[in-house]
Design an enzyme around this catalytic site. Structure first.
Site, short mmCIF file in Angstrom:
data_model
loop_
_atom_site.label_atom_id
_atom_site.label_comp_id
_atom_site.label_asym_id
_atom_site.label_seq_id
_atom_site.Cartn_x
_atom_site.Cartn_y
_atom_site.Cartn_z
N ASP A 67 0.72 -1.10 -0.21
CA ASP A 67 0.10 -0.01 -0.11
C ASP A 67 0.89 1.24 -0.08
O ASP A 67 0.35 2.27 -0.10
CB ASP A 67 -0.96 0.03 1.09
CG ASP A 67 -0.38 -0.22 2.51
OD1 ASP A 67 1.03 -0.15 2.70
OD2 ASP A 67 -1.09 -0.21 3.50
N SER A 68 2.03 0.81 -0.09
CA SER A 68 3.26 2.33 -0.22
C SER A 68 2.80 2.74 -1.53
O SER A 68 3.46 3.91 -1.93
CB SER A 68 4.63 1.74 -0.10
OG SER A 68 4.65 0.45 -1.04
N LYS A 139 -1.05 -9.38 3.27
CA LYS A 139 -0.26 -8.83 4.53
C LYS A 139 -1.19 -7.80 5.36
O LYS A 139 -1.68 -7.02 4.62
CB LYS A 139 1.10 -8.14 4.08
CG LYS A 139 1.58 -7.37 5.26
CD LYS A 139 3.17 -7.28 4.79
CE LYS A 139 3.30 -5.85 4.06
NZ LYS A 139 2.69 -4.78 4.92
N GLU A 208 9.77 -3.79 10.53
CA GLU A 208 10.00 -2.28 10.00
C GLU A 208 10.61 -1.40 10.93
O GLU A 208 10.01 -1.33 12.24
CB GLU A 208 8.98 -1.80 9.23
CG GLU A 208 9.39 -0.45 8.66
CD GLU A 208 8.37 0.28 7.71
OE1 GLU A 208 8.40 1.26 6.95
OE2 GLU A 208 7.21 -0.64 7.42
#
Length: 292
Positions: A67-68, A139, A208
């Site tokens: 979704d980046s 994800k 992350e």
């Protein structure tokens, strides 16, 4: 009169697949084999057919339709505005690219903000949309409250990749893009969430902006859940970067954990191949440069 068939196109063509006998389709058992052999897993984001095909030909094992894309492709200030329909569109595009070149990469698609928060049943509907678009795995972000949702999906045959540490969909609640798990209490919570997600059936876990020592420790404690680091040091089972970042083209400041692989490459395929080789060799990331 019919014109002879031609493989040319006025808009270019997708690159050919590398020789099939040399390639093994990526699957969950194959990912487990790579990890058992001590071979790092490589992952990059992909949002369209052509770059998906290029990354696959370069040897990237896992492609993430992240979704980046909201920030990279749409120019949004965060990932929060990305919709399920947008994710479906880009997942279909990437899947078509892989199909066109007989690609073998494992395809993961992000469940966007608001598409799984209401209930496990909502998550199932959203995951079904992305799986039918061509994803092999979905994800989702967060721990604790997500555990029942992960178990619900896995029990219904949907592979799940979890995501802990800096979770971009909740960046406003986190107070910005900050390293997570630095103090003992935060590290213990992160560890608990990771173990719970593995127990629920998550097969992969993106870490992350998590301190390198904590990431390495978690990786050792998660034999059935392959950790994929981004700003989490070299001790994870694999690495992921946003493709635009590792090619040196983005709309903002380059993050500490990014390396521009285009600097020493003469083409995009060569840059991606260099990324794969660096991850496999253990030269990227360098904990002194790219981690905390």
């Amino acid at each position: 009169m019919n014109q002879p068939a031609t493989s040319s196109s006025p808009y270019g063509t997708l690159p050919p697949a590398s020789p099939l006998p040399q390639r093994r389709p990526i699957s969950l058992p194959r990912l487990a084999q790579l990890r058992a052999a001590g071979e790092k897993i490589t992952m990059l984001t992909a949002y369209d057919a052509t770059f998906a095909a290029v990354a696959d030909a370069a040897g990237v094992e896992c492609l993430l339709v992240g979704d980046s894309l909201g920030m990279v492709c749409q120019g949004l200030p965060s990932t929060v505005g990305v919709t399920l329909e947008t994710m479906r569109y880009h997942t279909e595009s990437v899947a078509r690219g892989l199909y066109r070149v007989q690609g073998t990469a494992w395809l993961i698609a992000d469940l966007p903000f608001g598409s799984y928060h209401e209930s496990p049943e909502q998550a199932l509907r959203s995951a079904t949309t992305l799986m039918q678009a061509g994803a092999h795995m979905v994800k989702l972000e967060g721990g604790g409250w997500t555990v029942p949702t992960v178990r619900f999906l896995v029990e219904r045959g949907i592979p799940v990749c979890a995501h802990l540490g800096l979770t971009p969909q909740t960046v406003h609640a986190l107070g910005g893009y900050r390293v997570q798990g630095r103090d003992d209490a935060a590290a213990q919570t992160l560890r608990q969430h990771a173990l719970e997600l593995q127990d629920a059936g998550a097969a992969m876990l993106v870490l992350e902006m998590v301190p390198a020592a904590l990431s390495a420790s978690l990786t050792a404690e998660l034999p059935h859940c392959h950790t994929i680091g981004i700003g989490a040091g070299k001790g994870t089972a694999g690495q992921v970067l946003v493709m635009h970042d590792m090619l040196g083209v983005n709309l903002g400041k380059m993050a500490k954990f990014v390396r521009n692989f285009m600097q020493d490459a003469d083409s995009v395929p060569a840059a991606i191949q260099a990324y794969v080789q660096a991850v496999k060799a253990g030269s990227f990331p360098d904990d002194a440069l790219h981690a905390w």
